[in-house]
Structures are given as C-alpha cells and as structure tokens.
Design a protein around this motif. Structure first.
Motif, mmCIF file in Angstrom:
data_model
loop_
_atom_site.group_PDB
_atom_site.id
_atom_site.type_symbol
_atom_site.label_atom_id
_atom_site.label_comp_id
_atom_site.label_asym_id
_atom_site.label_seq_id
_atom_site.Cartn_x
_atom_site.Cartn_y
_atom_site.Cartn_z
ATOM 1 N N GLU A 343 29.338 43.831 52.707
ATOM 2 C CA GLU A 343 29.990 42.511 52.820
ATOM 3 C C GLU A 343 29.001 41.450 53.302
ATOM 4 O OE1 GLU A 343 33.233 43.425 55.424
ATOM 5 O OE2 GLU A 343 34.655 43.731 53.775
ATOM 6 N N ILE A 346 26.898 39.702 50.492
ATOM 7 C CA ILE A 346 27.567 38.852 49.497
ATOM 8 C C ILE A 346 27.131 37.381 49.575
ATOM 9 C CG2 ILE A 346 29.795 37.976 48.689
ATOM 10 C CD1 ILE A 346 29.329 40.872 47.942
ATOM 11 N N CYS A 359 28.588 41.604 40.996
ATOM 12 C CA CYS A 359 29.574 42.499 40.386
ATOM 13 C C CYS A 359 29.464 43.908 40.960
ATOM 14 C CB CYS A 359 29.369 42.561 38.871
ATOM 15 S SG CYS A 359 29.912 41.073 38.003
ATOM 16 N N TYR A 362 31.021 43.818 44.521
ATOM 17 C CA TYR A 362 32.478 43.616 44.437
ATOM 18 C C TYR A 362 33.165 44.892 43.950
ATOM 19 C CZ TYR A 362 32.415 38.565 45.353
ATOM 20 O OH TYR A 362 32.296 37.317 45.944
ATOM 21 N N LYS A 366 35.880 46.773 46.104
ATOM 22 C CA LYS A 366 37.220 46.977 45.529
ATOM 23 C C LYS A 366 37.606 48.447 45.600
ATOM 24 C CE LYS A 366 38.359 48.024 41.486
ATOM 25 N NZ LYS A 366 38.546 48.221 40.037
ATOM 26 N N TYR A 381 39.333 41.488 45.740
ATOM 27 C CA TYR A 381 38.001 41.833 45.231
ATOM 28 C C TYR A 381 37.986 41.947 43.704
ATOM 29 C CZ TYR A 381 36.046 42.624 49.883
ATOM 30 O OH TYR A 381 35.584 42.463 51.164
ATOM 31 N N LEU A 384 37.655 38.481 42.418
ATOM 32 C CA LEU A 384 36.273 38.019 42.574
ATOM 33 C C LEU A 384 35.332 38.714 41.573
ATOM 34 C CD1 LEU A 384 36.107 37.979 46.489
ATOM 35 C CD2 LEU A 384 36.013 35.979 44.982
ATOM 36 N N LEU A 385 35.622 40.003 41.325
ATOM 37 C CA LEU A 385 34.821 40.764 40.363
ATOM 38 C C LEU A 385 34.958 40.165 38.963
ATOM 39 C CD1 LEU A 385 33.096 43.250 39.573
ATOM 40 C CD2 LEU A 385 35.216 44.569 39.418
#
Length: 662
Positions: A343, A346, A359, A362, A366, A381, A384-385
């Motif tokens: 995290e 990111i 990607c 994420y 996820k 997630y 966001l992905l």
C-alpha cells in the motif's frame, strides 16, 4: 612474357574483382559490427558481472576514470563509464553512486564527449532511472540519446533508447509513442544486423498489443520475436520472449499455459540464465503450483529465491515474486503479511504514472481483501484496478498498432528502395571501375608484350650484327692463319728443300713428305677430305680421333645415322660438332664429352654433352663475344633445325632437332 608477371597481373585483377564484390552488402544492414575492441586487465575486470559485489569495484572504475581525465582523455574516460554501465545493465543491478558519477561526468564534459559515447551514457542513465521508477527523468535522458546515427555504435544505442522508451510509454499508457518507439527500435537494430535486439523490439510492440487485449496479433508478433531470438542464440532475448509468451498465455487463460511454464523452467535450467530472470520464470511456476494446490513445492521455490528477491534492485523481478507470493498466500487461505508495504508503494507509482505496476499491486491488494473477506475493500481495489487497466487498454490501439506497423513497413520499403538505388549506383561505379581496370590491365599486358617483343628484336638485331662482325673478323683471321701456315710451313720447307737438293735423296724424300702432310693438314682444316663421298659419320669419327690424340681428351660417340640429309646439311652438322668440341676444349675445363647423332621417325637429333663447369647461356649470348654459340645457332637455322643450349654446374648440353624432309 614471364609467367610470374602474368600471375601478378591476374592477381591484381582478382583483387579488383573481389573489392567490387565486397561492395554488395545486405539490403538491410547499413552498419556492420566492427571487430571487438581489445580490453586491458582493468577493463576485463570491470566487464565481469561477478565483480560487482567486490568492495573495490567502484574504486577501480573511479581511479581509472580520474586517470584518463587528468590526461585529457575524455573519450577514454567515457569508454570506462560505458563498460561499467553495460555491466550493471546486463546484470540487472542499480547503483545510485554510479548514476551520480555519470551525471557529474556528463555535466562537466558533455561537449567534449564523442557522439558514440554520449548516446551510450544517455541510454544507461535513462535505463537506471527507469529501474528506480523515475519515469520522467528516464524519458528525458533516453530522448537525448536519440542522436543522428553515423556508425554502428550510435545506431545501436539509438535503438536501445527507443526500445526502453517503448516499454516506458507502454507502462504509462502512452500507446502511440510506445508502438512508434518499438517499431523504430526494430528498424535501428535491423540496420546494424542485431537479431537479438530486433527480437526484443518486436516483443515490446507485442507487449503493447497484449495490454490492448489484441491477443491474436500479440501472439503472432511474439512468435516472430521468438524465432529471431533463437536465430541470434542470445540467452536474454530467448528468455525475454518466453516470459512474454507466459504473460500472454496467463492473461488469455490459454490451455497450454501450464505446459509452457514447465518448458520455460526446463529451458531456464539448461541455459545460463541470470537469477533475476529465473525469479520471473519461477514466479509463474509458483502461481501454477498454487492453483494446483501443490503448496509445499511452491513454498520451496519462494524460499529458494527469497534472498535474491530481497537483494535485487530489478523491479520487474520483485513485482513478479510478490505476485507469486500473493497467489501462494491466497491458495493457503492467508492474507499477505506485506500488505502495508504494498500500500505504501501506491502513491509513488501513481506519481510516476506507471500503470502496469499499479495494476500489479492493485491485483495483489484486491486478492488479499477477498481472502480476508473484506469485500467492500476488494470492490474498491477492483475499481482502481479497472481504472489503471483502462489507462493502458484502449480499443482504438488495436487498429493504431496496425496503422503504425503499415507506416513502418512503408518507411522500411522506402528506405530499402533508397538503399537499392545506392547499391545500383555503387555497383555501376564498381562495374565502371572493373571495366577501366580490365582495360588498363589489357593495355598493360599489351604494352609489356610489345616492349618485350621490341626488346627481343633489338637483341636479335644486335646479336646478328655482332655475329656478322665476328664472322668477317674470323674470316680475316682464317685468311691470316692460312697465309701464316703457307709462309711459315710450306714456304719454309720448300726453301729448305731447294738447299738440300745436293744432299742424300732419302733426306729429300722425307722433307717432301713433311710438306705434303702440312698441305693436307691445311686442306683438312679448310674442308674435310672426301666428305661428300664418305659422309657425316666417318668424318665425325676422324674428327673425334684427331682431337683426342691432340688434346688427351676422352670423347664417346653414339651415332645411328643412315645419311638421309643432303651432303651440304651434313657438312653444317659437322661444323656444329667441330665448333662445339672446340669450345669444350677451350673453355669448359671438362674431362669428357659425348656426341649423339640419332635418326628418328620425324627428326634427326644431334646432342653434344660435356661434364665441364658450365656457364650463363643468356648472358653469354648477349655479351657480343659468343661467336661460337651463335655460329652453332645460325648453322642450325640454315638446315631448318633448332638449337637449344642449356648449362649448369654439372656441364653443358647442346641439342639440335632437325625435322626430316618428307
């Protein structure tokens, strides 16, 4: 014409022809790779990737660079930086101290560095910034490396810069630039004939097609790249195309994915593959084993490569290891223990707009949220992905790739046409040069032949004049000798005879016999007695007997002759033998001689051989004093024959061949 001179002229012609042929280059390769530059002991040390862990490695290159700078050898210092940069690059190592060294050197000496090393520096600095995740800085330096190619090295490093830009542009979602850079990189590598790097560039374009989900076209390009990599026998390119196939099969959920993973593992173990590349391949193996619930085997691989993962600065290897670890933990039903670390990465990845890496993380986050049954977090997630994935994927790009590829093919054909036109012009020049050279060669041969002919004619004329002069002189000498013989011998004896007429008759008779013998001797010297009646063989035998008696000299004969020639021709042969024997007695210092006269089917062979000291035939004939030798040659010609005189330290052989008259 001398044989060695003709061979020399033919050699010159072949050199010209081969030079012309060497101009016929491949249509694609513009700059051939030059011979490998020699390295001294220090440079060999710096090229060894195993020495990167050595404490003295940094000090060694720093000392060498400083030494070159003090001598004003800026390009030599840049060469050391190029060697070290390549060693870090091929071994997937990142060193901030080395980056700083390059930047400082570039800042101070940029204007003094030749283009070759400048493009190299830009490439290595740009690629190291990319590995650091600093995409903007990486793009800036790599674009500076796009110099106008002037030789193999500038073309090669321009291709490297374009290749790296293609990957970066793909990661940050700039699709047009990614594809364009990849296709241009392939063209640059094609110009230097580097099939391994052509494979890498094609594979990069295929990667762009993969993230655009045009899997069929991506697979076609990957297959083409894989064939080029195999052709080049370059381990890194082969492994690179295998990894791209693994990523493609994984995303496609291809039925051959597991089988190809096993093949790639076997392949990696057979080849001398770097540990970082092994992490990439074995990460897929771990994912396969995790899906098959073979968790013990998966954990063994993760444990084996954990130390390399922790030490490596190669981000791609780190990310693949973390993905494999996430798959393993998900299969075990556990959450990832490194989730906080992921995290924290990111924000920096977002800042650099590296959507491919975004990607990856994420996806890990996820899967971890699903594993922990935190579905709200998992949904977040997932969104966001998809957003990050959409930044890479663009449906329009599928047609864009094809358009750019067509554009590249058109440019390539235009370039080939230009190259073909240049080759045609070059060939025409070579042909003109060849024709001119051949004409010059023929003229030189003709001129040499004419010169030799004129020289021979002049020599023959000189020899003929000398022979005529000597003939006249010898005629006068012969007249003097006859006059002297008549005066000193016959005249004297007749006077004595006149004074003794009153003496005893026996004394008178004896004196008359002496006079008669003297007259016969003079006559015999002028012309052999009864020659026309008894022929050649008896006269030669008498000559031989007389010379042996007078000179204590051994002469053997071998005469098988039946008298097929005219009496006049036989007389010339007699004179030739007489002249030859006279020369042997006077000059040869021989102990013996042999006379051969053989009557063969088509010719009469005469040979006079001795075991004397020998002489230089050519020099003697051209000296103007060899009347006897010229006499032999001229008499041979008169009777239609040809005389050949050879001589060495073992003696002299005079051979005369007279064709039989039918």
């Amino acid at each position: 014409m001398p044989r060695n001179y003709v061979q020399y002229l033919l050699f010159c012609f072949l050199v010209i022809a081969l030079s012309c042929q060497s101009g016929n280059k491949s249509q694609s390769v513009v700059y051939s790779k030059p011979p490998e530059e020699k390295s001294d002991t220090v440079e060999t040390y710096l090229k060894d990737g195993k020495k990167l862990a050595d404490k003295n490695y940094v000090k060694t290159y720093a000392v060498r660079i400083e030494k070159h700078i003090k001598k004003g050898e800026i390009d030599s210092a840049a060469r050391i930086l190029a060697i070290v940069g390549e060693t870090y690059y091929v071994n997937y190592e990142l060193n901030q101290e080395f980056i700083n060294t390059q930047l400082q050197f570039l800042k101070t000496y940029e204007k003094q560095i030749s283009v070759r090393y400048l493009s190299n520096l830009y490439f290595h600095i740009g690629s190291q910034y990319y590995e650091k995740g600093s995409t903007d800085s990486a793009i800036s330096f790599l674009n500076k490396g796009l110099v106008e190619p002037t030789d193999y090295y500038t073309t090669f490093y321009k291709g490297n810069c374009l290749y790296m830009l293609s990957i970066i542009y793909m990661n940050i979602g700039q699709h047009d630039k990614s594809i364009e850079a990849g296709l241009k990189a392939q063209r640059e590598f094609e110009m230097v004939g580097d099939t391994a790097r052509q494979a890498d560039a094609l594979d990069a374009v295929g990667g762009m097609l993969r993230v655009s989900r045009d899997y069929d076209e991506a697979l076609k390009l990957n297959s083409k790249a894989y064939k080029l990599a195999l052709l080049s026998k370059d381990t890194n390119s082969i492994i690179g195309t295998c990894l791209s196939r693994l990523s493609l099969y994984n995303e496609m959920k291809h039925p051959n994915f597991f089988a190809f993973v096993d093949s790639a593992v076997v392949f990696a173990n057979q080849l001398n593959v770097s540990k970082e590349n092994k992490i990439l391949i074995y990460s897929y193996k771990v994912s396969q084993l995790s899906q098959q619930k073979k968790l013990k085997e998966a954990q063994q691989i993760l444990s084996e490569y954990k130390d390399i993962y922790q030490r490596t600065t190669f981000l791609n290897a780190k990310e693949h290891y973390e993905l494999a670890l996430a798959d393993y933990e998900a299969a075990k039903g556990l959450g990832s223990p490194n989730i906080k670390q992921y995290e924290s990465l990111i924000p920096e990845i977002k800042k650099n707009k590296d959507f491919v890496r975004l990607c990856i993380y994420y996806q890990i986050l996820k899967d971890d949220a699903v594993q922990k049954k935190n579905y709200e977090r998992a949904y977040e997630y997932q969104s966001l992905l998809e957003t990050a994935s959409d930044s890479i994927t663009n449906i329009k790009m599928r047609t864009k790739v094809k358009e750019l590829d067509r554009k590249y093919q058109v440019e390539k054909k235009e370039q080939q046409i230009i190259l073909q036109q240049q080759e045609i012009t070059q060939k025409n020049t070579y042909i003109a040069l060849l024709v001119a050279s051949l004409s010059g060669l023929l003229l030189a041969v003709f001129a040499y032949y004419s010169w030799q002919r004129q020289k021979l004619l002049r020599q023959e004329k000189t020899n003929s004049m000398n022979f005529t002069k000597q003939l006249l002189e010898n005629t006068e000498d012969e007249r003097k000798r006859i006059a002297s013989d008549l005066h000193d011998s016959i005249s004297h004896e007749l006077l004595n005879l006149k004074s003794i007429f009153s003496q005893d008759l026996s004394v008178v008779n004896k004196k008359i016999d002496t006079i008669i013998n003297d007259i016969r001797g003079i006559s015999r010297n002028l012309h052999p007695v009864m020659f026309d009646k008894i022929g050649l063989v008896p006269n030669v035998e008498q000559l031989v007997e007389r010379i042996q008696n007078q000179n204590n000299f051994f002469i053997s004969t071998d005469m098988l002759y039946t008298g097929v020639l005219t009496s006049a021709d036989e007389l010339q042969i007699y004179r030739i033998i007489q002249e030859a024997l006279t020369n042997i007695i006077k000059y040869a210092k021989a102990h013996a001689a042999k006379i051969t006269v053989l009557e063969e089917k088509d010719k009469i062979l005469i040979e006079i051989r001795d075991n004397g000291k020998g002489f230089d035939v050519k020099q003697a004939l051209n000296s103007g004093k060899a009347f006897g030798l010229h006499n032999i040659i001229e008499r041979s010609r008169v009777i239609g024959g040809e005389a050949n005189i050879s001589s060495s330290l073992e003696g002299t052989i005079i051979t005369i061949n007279i064709p039989r008259k039918l």
